[in-house]
Design an enzyme around this catalytic site. Sequence first.
Site, short mmCIF file in Angstrom:
data_model
loop_
_atom_site.label_atom_id
_atom_site.label_comp_id
_atom_site.label_asym_id
_atom_site.label_seq_id
_atom_site.Cartn_x
_atom_site.Cartn_y
_atom_site.Cartn_z
N SER A 113 -16.36 -1.78 36.37
CA SER A 113 -15.41 -1.21 37.32
C SER A 113 -15.35 0.30 37.20
O SER A 113 -14.81 0.97 38.08
CB SER A 113 -14.01 -1.76 37.03
OG SER A 113 -13.99 -3.15 37.06
N HIS A 134 -21.12 -3.55 41.94
CA HIS A 134 -19.70 -3.82 41.67
C HIS A 134 -19.13 -4.75 42.74
O HIS A 134 -18.89 -4.34 43.87
CB HIS A 134 -18.95 -2.47 41.64
CG HIS A 134 -17.51 -2.58 41.31
ND1 HIS A 134 -16.56 -1.70 41.76
CD2 HIS A 134 -16.84 -3.48 40.54
CE1 HIS A 134 -15.37 -2.05 41.30
NE2 HIS A 134 -15.51 -3.12 40.56
N GLU A 146 -19.86 -2.48 45.85
CA GLU A 146 -20.10 -1.04 45.68
C GLU A 146 -21.45 -0.93 44.94
O GLU A 146 -21.60 -1.48 43.85
CB GLU A 146 -18.99 -0.46 44.77
CG GLU A 146 -18.17 0.65 45.38
CD GLU A 146 -17.08 1.15 44.42
OE1 GLU A 146 -16.75 0.49 43.41
OE2 GLU A 146 -16.55 2.23 44.71
N ASN A 184 -11.94 2.02 42.42
CA ASN A 184 -10.89 2.06 41.39
C ASN A 184 -10.24 3.43 41.25
O ASN A 184 -9.11 3.53 40.76
CB ASN A 184 -11.44 1.55 40.07
CG ASN A 184 -11.50 0.03 40.10
OD1 ASN A 184 -10.50 -0.62 40.38
ND2 ASN A 184 -12.67 -0.53 39.86
N1 LIG Z 1 -11.28 -8.65 37.21
C1 LIG Z 1 -11.63 -8.02 38.30
O1 LIG Z 1 -10.94 -8.08 39.33
C2 LIG Z 1 -12.89 -7.21 38.31
C3 LIG Z 1 -13.39 -6.75 39.54
C4 LIG Z 1 -14.60 -6.04 39.56
C5 LIG Z 1 -15.27 -5.78 38.36
N2 LIG Z 1 -14.74 -6.24 37.19
C6 LIG Z 1 -15.50 -5.96 35.96
O2 LIG Z 1 -16.20 -7.15 35.59
C7 LIG Z 1 -16.34 -7.20 34.16
C8 LIG Z 1 -15.78 -8.53 33.65
O3 LIG Z 1 -14.43 -8.65 34.09
P1 LIG Z 1 -13.72 -10.08 34.14
O4 LIG Z 1 -12.45 -9.88 34.90
O5 LIG Z 1 -14.67 -11.13 34.56
O6 LIG Z 1 -13.35 -10.29 32.59
P2 LIG Z 1 -13.08 -11.65 31.79
O7 LIG Z 1 -12.25 -11.27 30.64
O8 LIG Z 1 -12.62 -12.73 32.73
O9 LIG Z 1 -14.57 -12.09 31.30
C9 LIG Z 1 -15.36 -11.31 30.44
C10 LIG Z 1 -16.31 -12.26 29.73
O10 LIG Z 1 -17.28 -11.51 28.99
C11 LIG Z 1 -17.56 -12.20 27.79
N3 LIG Z 1 -18.18 -11.28 26.84
C12 LIG Z 1 -17.59 -10.25 26.16
N4 LIG Z 1 -18.52 -9.60 25.43
C13 LIG Z 1 -19.72 -10.21 25.66
C14 LIG Z 1 -21.05 -9.98 25.22
N5 LIG Z 1 -21.34 -8.98 24.37
N6 LIG Z 1 -22.03 -10.79 25.68
C15 LIG Z 1 -21.76 -11.81 26.53
N7 LIG Z 1 -20.51 -12.08 26.99
C16 LIG Z 1 -19.50 -11.28 26.56
C17 LIG Z 1 -16.22 -12.75 27.35
O11 LIG Z 1 -16.37 -13.82 26.45
C18 LIG Z 1 -15.63 -13.18 28.70
O12 LIG Z 1 -15.92 -14.53 29.00
C19 LIG Z 1 -15.66 -5.95 33.61
O13 LIG Z 1 -16.62 -4.95 33.46
C20 LIG Z 1 -14.68 -5.60 34.74
O14 LIG Z 1 -14.32 -4.24 34.75
C21 LIG Z 1 -13.59 -6.95 37.13
#
Ligand SMILES: NC(=O)c1ccc[n+]([C@@H]2O[C@H](COP(=O)([O-])OP(=O)(O)OC[C@H]3O[C@@H](n4cnc5c(N)ncnc54)[C@H](O)[C@@H]3O)[C@@H](O)[C@H]2O)c1
Length: 276
Positions: A113, A134, A146, A184
């Site tokens: 993000s 993104h 994005e 963001n």
């Molecule tokens: N939540 C949102 O609305 C949103 C929107 C766009 C982008 N993002 C981005 O997407 C990414 C994930 O967000 P999310 O909301 O899915 O988080 P989340 O907490 O739901 O999931 C993250 C996952 O990554 C896993 N993980 C952590 N370290 C790891 C590693 N080294 N190797 C493999 N797996 C690993 C965790 O076990 C977890 O299951 C972040 O970079 C976030 O900024 C989130």
Amino acid sequence: MDFEHVLVVGAGQMGGGIAQVVAASGRRVSLYDALPGATERGLAAMRKSLERLAEKGGADPDEVLARVAAVDALVPADLMIEAVVEDAAVKEDLFRRADGILPDGAILASNTSSIPITSLAAVTDRPDRVIGMHFFNPVPVLKLVEVIRALQTSDETAAAITKLAEDLGKVPAHVNDFPGFVSNRILMPFINEAAYAVLEGVAEPEAIDTIAKLGFAHPMGPLALADLIGLDTCVAIMDVLHEGLGNPKYAPCPLLSQYVHAGRLGRKSGRGFYTY
Ligand SMILES: NC(=O)c1ccc[n+]([C@@H]2O[C@H](COP(=O)([O-])OP(=O)(O)OC[C@H]3O[C@@H](n4cnc5c(N)ncnc54)[C@H](O)[C@@H]3O)[C@@H](O)[C@H]2O)c1
């Protein structure tokens, strides 16, 4: 078809959604998560989402899920899309390792993000084939991707990822690599101000969200949206904006940090501004 086999890393709310739309496009997906049980939870969430979509005429859930394999390590693929925790050190380590495992021609994409794509590209030996892709939450529903070019990203990589986004039924918007990109940089100050309104007792969360929904015609209010994104992710993004742009206006509201310290992460933990 380009990118016939895609490795999705991170099976949380975003990784699961990305794996789902990639598999729904006919591609083979390997889904990896470092946390035991996370890929199983991701697959279960995908099934639920696919069943809801099937009721509205979407693809057969079994057919889509048959193209997704849970894997217990990084595996070679034509493309990696990573959606692990929003932490620069974790992502850099992942890009370093993926660079050694995916074939030379493969592209490494991040769903970050806010973390600079240029620094993720810099830890690899293929910086021209690193890019930001993104997606928005929920991935199967929201149309925007994005596309963020690192300083090093080649025209070929940007063109291939743009084409892939369109092939997934998404609309790509091209942006340059600045902290928080565009989405963001605009959204987080909005969420942060809503959190300050709660902290300062201006209004209850329900009233703030009602104002955004009915007054601004937003489909959901900023606090419900923050709960959906995850308050830990919101704080991590604000930290990157704050540090990267050097402007105190991006610092996270203390109430957000306090909720995160208390484990109130939003929907994913059952409680944030609201209880689920
Ligand atoms: N939540 C949102 O609305 C949103 C929107 C766009 C982008 N993002 C981005 O997407 C990414 C994930 O967000 P999310 O909301 O899915 O988080 P989340 O907490 O739901 O999931 C993250 C996952 O990554 C896993 N993980 C952590 N370290 C790891 C590693 N080294 N190797 C493999 N797996 C690993 C965790 O076990 C977890 O299951 C972040 O970079 C976030 O900024 C989130």
